[in-house]
Design a protein around this motif. Structure first.
Motif, PDB file in Angstrom:
ATOM      1  N   LYS A 370      43.381 -89.930 -42.128  1.00  0.00           N
ATOM      2  CA  LYS A 370      42.565 -89.299 -43.164  1.00  0.00           C
ATOM      3  C   LYS A 370      41.947 -87.995 -42.663  1.00  0.00           C
ATOM      4  CE  LYS A 370      38.937 -90.259 -46.536  1.00  0.00           C
ATOM      5  NZ  LYS A 370      37.990 -91.275 -47.073  1.00  0.00           N
ATOM      6  N   LEU A 371      41.372 -88.049 -41.461  1.00  0.00           N
ATOM      7  CA  LEU A 371      40.776 -86.836 -40.910  1.00  0.00           C
ATOM      8  C   LEU A 371      41.836 -85.809 -40.562  1.00  0.00           C
ATOM      9  CD1 LEU A 371      37.976 -88.279 -38.587  1.00  0.00           C
ATOM     10  CD2 LEU A 371      37.680 -87.130 -40.784  1.00  0.00           C
ATOM     11  N   SER A 373      44.677 -85.201 -42.063  1.00  0.00           N
ATOM     12  CA  SER A 373      45.152 -84.494 -43.251  1.00  0.00           C
ATOM     13  C   SER A 373      44.145 -83.437 -43.699  1.00  0.00           C
ATOM     14  CB  SER A 373      45.422 -85.485 -44.384  1.00  0.00           C
ATOM     15  OG  SER A 373      44.228 -86.145 -44.773  1.00  0.00           O
ATOM     16  N   ARG A 374      42.850 -83.760 -43.598  1.00  0.00           N
ATOM     17  CA  ARG A 374      41.834 -82.778 -43.975  1.00  0.00           C
ATOM     18  C   ARG A 374      41.795 -81.626 -42.977  1.00  0.00           C
ATOM     19  NH1 ARG A 374      36.749 -86.583 -45.985  1.00  0.00           N
ATOM     20  NH2 ARG A 374      37.664 -87.172 -47.981  1.00  0.00           N
ATOM     21  N   TRP A 375      41.927 -81.960 -41.705  1.00  0.00           N
ATOM     22  CA  TRP A 375      41.975 -80.931 -40.677  1.00  0.00           C
ATOM     23  C   TRP A 375      43.149 -79.985 -40.923  1.00  0.00           C
ATOM     24  CZ3 TRP A 375      39.159 -79.217 -36.562  1.00  0.00           C
ATOM     25  CH2 TRP A 375      39.821 -78.450 -35.595  1.00  0.00           C
ATOM     26  N   MET A 377      44.606 -79.304 -43.686  1.00  0.00           N
ATOM     27  CA  MET A 377      44.331 -78.493 -44.871  1.00  0.00           C
ATOM     28  C   MET A 377      43.506 -77.261 -44.497  1.00  0.00           C
ATOM     29  SD  MET A 377      42.078 -79.603 -48.214  1.00  0.00           S
ATOM     30  CE  MET A 377      40.612 -79.858 -47.178  1.00  0.00           C
ATOM     31  N   LEU A 378      42.477 -77.455 -43.673  1.00  0.00           N
ATOM     32  CA  LEU A 378      41.633 -76.336 -43.245  1.00  0.00           C
ATOM     33  C   LEU A 378      42.412 -75.364 -42.369  1.00  0.00           C
ATOM     34  CD1 LEU A 378      38.342 -78.237 -42.334  1.00  0.00           C
ATOM     35  CD2 LEU A 378      38.719 -76.791 -44.330  1.00  0.00           C
ATOM     36  N   GLY A 442      33.919 -89.716 -43.814  1.00  0.00           N
ATOM     37  CA  GLY A 442      34.709 -89.622 -45.033  1.00  0.00           C
ATOM     38  C   GLY A 442      33.885 -89.182 -46.214  1.00  0.00           C
ATOM     39  N   GLY A 444      31.729 -86.696 -48.704  1.00  0.00           N
ATOM     40  CA  GLY A 444      32.281 -85.501 -49.343  1.00  0.00           C
ATOM     41  C   GLY A 444      31.553 -84.214 -49.085  1.00  0.00           C
ATOM     42  N   TRP A 447      33.296 -81.744 -46.494  1.00  0.00           N
ATOM     43  CA  TRP A 447      34.665 -81.437 -46.888  1.00  0.00           C
ATOM     44  C   TRP A 447      34.695 -80.699 -48.224  1.00  0.00           C
ATOM     45  CZ3 TRP A 447      37.739 -81.702 -42.965  1.00  0.00           C
ATOM     46  CH2 TRP A 447      37.457 -82.598 -41.942  1.00  0.00           C
ATOM     47  N   ASP A 448      33.754 -80.979 -49.107  1.00  0.00           N
ATOM     48  CA  ASP A 448      33.667 -80.207 -50.348  1.00  0.00           C
ATOM     49  C   ASP A 448      33.333 -78.748 -50.039  1.00  0.00           C
ATOM     50  OD1 ASP A 448      34.271 -82.370 -51.907  1.00  0.00           O
ATOM     51  OD2 ASP A 448      32.195 -82.817 -52.468  1.00  0.00           O
ATOM     52  N   LYS A 451      36.359 -76.890 -48.953  1.00  0.00           N
ATOM     53  CA  LYS A 451      37.196 -76.384 -50.049  1.00  0.00           C
ATOM     54  C   LYS A 451      36.700 -75.031 -50.539  1.00  0.00           C
ATOM     55  CE  LYS A 451      38.434 -81.039 -51.605  1.00  0.00           C
ATOM     56  NZ  LYS A 451      38.270 -82.052 -52.685  1.00  0.00           N
TER      57      LYS A 451
END
Length: 461
Positions: A370-371, A373-375, A377-378, A442, A444, A447-448, A451
């Motif tokens: 999970k982390l 995939s977010r990493w 993305m950034l 996790g 928001g 991470w929001d 974005k």
């Protein structure tokens, strides 16, 4: 007829326009950037390691004006020295006399630099670097300067020539003859020296960009190679000098290192009057200033001004009398050890490094899906966004000012005032732990915001 100037009234009447004035008449991108990341604060006053806003809320300064505020803001000893020098109404900057303050400050600086003999005073770190480059090229009769990859030595043309970040250099060519070598690679240095055209190597003992320390033995090995090839070693201590790393100079962490030229600035100002200094060996100065005809071959209109010299003398007095260097060493070890203990707790926290109160916190690719995939993305949007995601809540939620260590780097650099202690370490570590808990939970919030940063990064391409 004269009109009285009232600074207090001017600030009271127009101070609220600060961001609009900057956008209209100065660098218009700065207020835009500050508003984007939520740093468009209005600070009303400052003292020591803290700012206060109009509501009376305090903010812990872990940036120190990129190292300028070594003693924090408005140290009483420095303030008194400046009041004293203004009240003295000295015959300053006549250009054709020898005032006592420059000689006294040079004497005090050189007492911390026993292998060096003379000082040139300018007005900034980049000017100190320019002086060193100019002197090195003249006394060796050679054109080329070596510098280390990822270095930062300033943004004027000469200093820019030895800047390791292409983003600063792009569009400003042609620059001085130069070549980058990897920090720590003595073989690469030796290869460049074989041509016989190298005047000097300029190096930060700990690089400000990324907080990378020269490996053990590198500075001494480089010095031996340079001298064997009749080239000079220049130590850029603009950010690392005057106690920042737990010794007066960072090069002093390695025994036997005696640079030919040393550049200092930033903290020497006391946070008040811009000043830079280039310290060097006697033979270098005597070759540059070889005759009375060359007495002004290198000078600065505002160099050695009384206010800057008084501030510098006061700063050195405080460093010596209040054990500031020892405090930087002890407090830095405490802060680094507390942060290093968190690397096993947070998978996004890759490394904690540095010396004294110059510490780099590096973030890296996590293991969990999970982390990760977010990493990713950034990183796809812009390298360095995660570090900015940590910096922003530190300010917004915990009122702690920090900043990333360089463009496109996942590193936060901590360079607080050298006067901080255990209370400030506790406050920072507690706040950092809270922010990292949020990033790993996790939740928001961070991470929001990420974005939002991604949208801004895409818009700026």
């Amino acid at each position: 007829m004269t009109t009285e100037f009232d600074l207090g009234r001017l600030l009271a009447e127009r101070g609220a326009e600060r961001y609009e004035l900057h956008g209209e008449y100065l660098n218009h991108q700065l207020p835009r950037m500050l508003r984007t990341i939520g740093f468009d604060k209005v600070y009303e006053r400052a003292e020591g390691a803290y700012f206060w806003d109009a509501d009376g809320d305090d903010y812990l300064d872990m940036l120190a004006g990129f190292g300028v505020m070594g003693l924090g803001r408005h140290h009483p000893v420095v303030r008194k020295a400046l009041h004293d020098v203004l009240d003295a109404c000295l015959a300053d900057l006549t250009r054709f006399d020898c005032q006592p303050l420059p000689g006294l400050l040079a004497e005090r600086l050189l007492a911390h630099s026993p292998h060096l003999d003379r000082v040139f005073f300018g007005n900034s770190g980049t000017e100190a670097v320019e002086t060193a480059l100019k002197f090195a090229r003249f006394v060796t009769g050679r054109p080329r300067i070596l510098y280390c990859e990822h270095a930062f030595h300033g943004l004027t043309t000469g200093a820019l020539s030895v800047n390791g970040e292409s983003g600063f250099r792009d569009g400003f060519a042609p620059l001085l003859p130069d070549t980058a070598v990897p920090l720590g690679d003595l073989d690469a240095l030796a290869r460049e020296l074989r041509g016989g055209d190298v005047a000097a190597l300029i190096v930060e003992p700990i690089q400000g960009k990324g907080v990378h320390e020269a490996p053990p033995g590198y500075l001494r090995g480089a010095q031996e190679l340079l001298h064997r090839h009749k080239a000079l070693l220049i130590a850029d201590e603009v950010q690392t000098g005057l106690g920042r790393t737990g010794d007066f100079y960072a090069y002093q962490h390695e025994e036997g290192v005696e640079p030919d030229l040393v550049c200092v600035a930033k903290a020497l100002s006391g946070g008040y009057v811009p000043v830079g200094a280039t310290l060097g060996k006697d033979w270098i100065f005597k070759k540059v200033y070889s005759s009375m005809d060359r007495v002004l071959v290198h000078s600065a209109s505002f160099g050695s001004n009384a206010q800057a010299m008084a501030a510098g003398l006061a700063v050195l007095s405080v460093l010596e009398n209040e054990q500031i260097v020892a405090n930087a060493r002890a407090t830095g070890e405490l802060l680094k050890s507390r942060l290093s203990a968190l690397t096993g707790k947070y998978e996004l926290l890759a490394d904690v490094r540095g010396r004294g109160l110059m510490i780099g916190i590096e973030f890296g690719r996590p293991d969990s899906l999970k982390l990760r995939s977010r990493w990713a993305m950034l990183q796809a949007a812009r390298k360095g966004l995660f570090a900015q995601m940590v910096v922003v809540p530190l300010l917004r939620r915990h009122r702690i000012l920090t900043q990333v260590s360089g463009d496109h780097l996942e590193v936060i650099k901590l360079i607080p005032p050298l006067i901080i202690g255990e209370r400030e370490v506790d406050r920072f570590v507690d706040a950092f732990t809270d922010v990292m808990d949020d990033a790993h939970s996790g939740g928001g919030l961070m991470w929001d915001f990420g974005k939002t940063l991604i949208k801004q990064a895409v818009a700026n391409r």
